[in-house]
Design an enzyme around this catalytic site. Structure first.
Site, PDB file in Angstrom:
ATOM      1  N   CYS A 160      -5.818   1.099  -0.142  1.00  0.00           N
ATOM      2  CA  CYS A 160      -5.203   1.755   1.017  1.00  0.00           C
ATOM      3  C   CYS A 160      -5.545   3.238   1.116  1.00  0.00           C
ATOM      4  CB  CYS A 160      -3.699   1.531   1.015  1.00  0.00           C
ATOM      5  SG  CYS A 160      -2.835   2.093  -0.460  1.00  0.00           S
ATOM      6  N   ASP A 350      -1.690   2.934   9.771  1.00  0.00           N
ATOM      7  CA  ASP A 350      -1.356   2.272   8.511  1.00  0.00           C
ATOM      8  C   ASP A 350      -2.481   1.328   8.109  1.00  0.00           C
ATOM      9  OD1 ASP A 350      -0.225   0.875   6.404  1.00  0.00           O
ATOM     10  OD2 ASP A 350       1.725   0.631   7.360  1.00  0.00           O
ATOM     11  N   HIS A 352      -2.380  -0.917   5.799  1.00  0.00           N
ATOM     12  CA  HIS A 352      -1.849  -2.083   5.091  1.00  0.00           C
ATOM     13  C   HIS A 352      -1.780  -3.334   5.951  1.00  0.00           C
ATOM     14  CE1 HIS A 352      -0.415   1.373   2.749  1.00  0.00           C
ATOM     15  NE2 HIS A 352      -0.488   0.574   1.713  1.00  0.00           N
TER      16      HIS A 352
END
Length: 471
Positions: A160, A350, A352
């Site tokens: 990430c 993000d 993720h």
């Protein structure tokens, strides 16, 4: 809520994630927006093992999307009364000045004091939507070629921070090749030569980040992991913001040896939270007097175990500057790429969300999965103290302007001896004349204790997913 209104926007990212959680495996093919559902339904018996493997891979991705933080919280909102800042641009429901801008950020107002009103207030909330969607979104990917020296075919669960770093670098490249005002319009037909050239540059930038070891993808996660070995990292290891900054510098240096497009671009990583002006001149000024465009990366730690709230106004004020390309950091155990804010909440992309690898080496590959339609917000108070701030400065004049004005944005308000506590410092000399740095790997690792594998018990209740709803 009284006086509320909604702007309905088709949101494939949100729909995909709802499917991840609520539908069975037979519907999992819908996760990938680039492929039709049940595309393997007509395959013969010989293809059954391959189909089984793909279903298992998708089920694993569904689980990882839940485990590593891609949860959806609908009905979160953008305020109508407060401006929204996105990488130096301000968007507001009203296209005329009100008191809300001043109440939102005093320092941010100073940044725009000499700009025309229409530039300060942008194009309204529709302008924000267009701007946000145009940012390049890098996420976890699955089913990419195996990384050298490992068995990894996905970075889900550990890549990430690398993906956040890729997004920061991609934003710098967009500014360098396309300009900050460039916008991507999904599914729009190319109308003229300028739009054709912009489409080629857009695809070229994404292709540089393609998920495999290739000379045509010098900024891939494969290449970053390979160069990360010099920092003591192995495939599957977690990175902190500082180590990613040094990794980005290394990967760009390597890319410039094979790609002439990077000849006029340099990356400078601040040492000990200090930008040394003479060091920048030495790498950017060419013998013929020309100047290289510059990416400045400043790793900082704004607190000990927790983010020190005194730095909050300073951090958000940096996001009002046109030459800011964002901040990589996040909350503990959860890397994010911050691109803007509204009130006391940071807007971010993000990484993720696990998506299938896209073959970017095919002509007219789909770019939908590289652009996010769902902005998210996180309370500034939840931010991890370790982060890295990025700036893109196209010319020598831009750099000198940066040096002249940036100090006023770095000093926390309300500190008695405030000049002792800036976010980072500017030094007019060279680092060689100031100090001899210790082993750089020590300063990288000492701030990385929080960047470890997420625990499934971690709560995402502070993460908000937006559908451009106004209240």
């Amino acid at each position: 809520m009284n006086g509320s209104s909604s702007i309905a926007v088709h949101n494939p990212d949100v729909k995909a994630n709802e499917n991840c959680i609520t539908q069975n495996a037979s519907a999992s093919a819908k996760i990938d927006n680039n492929k039709p559902a049940c595309s393997n339904a007509r395959e013969g018996p010989d293809e059954m093992p391959d189909l089984k493997g793909k279903v298992e891979s998708r089920l694993l991705s569904m689980w990882n999307n839940v485990k590593f933080g891609w949860t959806v919280k609908l009905k979160t909102t953008f305020s109508k009364e407060s401006p929204v800042w996105l990488l130096g641009r301000c968007y507001h429901r009203k296209l005329s000045p009100t008191g809300s801008l001043e109440s939102s950020t005093e320092i941010g107002t100073e940044a725009t004091a000499h700009q025309p009103i229409e530039q300060i207030y942008g194009e309204g909330i529709e302008g924000f939507k267009s701007d946000f969607i145009s940012r390049i979104w890098m996420t976890y990917r699955r089913e990419f070629p195996t990384m050298l020296g490992s068995s990894f075919t996905t970075d889900c669960g550990w890549g990430c921070m690398l993906r956040s770093g890729q997004m920061l670098l991609a934003q710098a490249l967009v500014c360098h090749f396309l300009g900050r005002s460039w916008r991507w319009v999904p599914e729009k037909a190319i109308q003229n030569a300028r739009e054709f050239q912009e489409d080629c540059l857009h695809r070229m930038i994404i292709k540089w980040f393609g998920d495999k070891s290739s000379v045509n993808s010098p900024l891939s996660i494969h290449q970053m992991v390979n160069l990360g070995e010099a920092l003591g990292k192995k495939p599957g290891d977690w990175y902190g913001p500082a180590s990613v900054a040094h990794c980005l510098k290394a990967v760009m240096a390597a890319a410039s040896k094979e790609n002439y497009e990077f000849d006029n671009l340099e990356v400078y990583v601040a040492q000990d939270s200090t930008v040394y002006v003479q060091d920048v001149y030495s790498i950017c000024r060419l013998p013929n007097g020309a100047w290289k465009s510059l990416i400045i990366l400043v790793p900082v730690k704004l607190g000990t175990d927790k983010f020190n709230p005194i730095y909050g106004p300073c951090l958000t004020s940096l996001l009002t500057l046109d030459f800011c390309i964002g901040i990589i950091g996040g909350r503990p155990k959860h890397s994010l790429y911050f691109v803007g804010y509204q009130d006391d909440r940071l807007i971010h992309l993000d990484p993720h969300y696990c998506q299938e690898m896209v073959d970017v080496w095919q002509p007219n590959f789909s770019m939908q999965s590289f652009h996010c339609r769902s902005p998210r917000k996180m309370p500034l108070s939840k931010m991890d103290p370790s982060c890295c701030i990025g700036f893109y400065l196209a010319t020598q004049h831009d750099f000198e302007t940066f040096i002249n004005i940036i100090t006023s944005f770095l000093v926390p308000q309300g500190v008695s001896v405030n000049f002792e506590y800036p976010i980072f410092s500017i030094n007019s000399g060279s680092s060689n004349n100031v100090m001899n740095f210790p082993n750089i790997r020590y300063s990288i690792y000492e701030t990385e204790q929080n960047w470890v594998t997420p625990n499934i018990q971690d709560s995402d209740t502070d993460i908000e997913s937006e559908e451009f709803v106004l209240v």
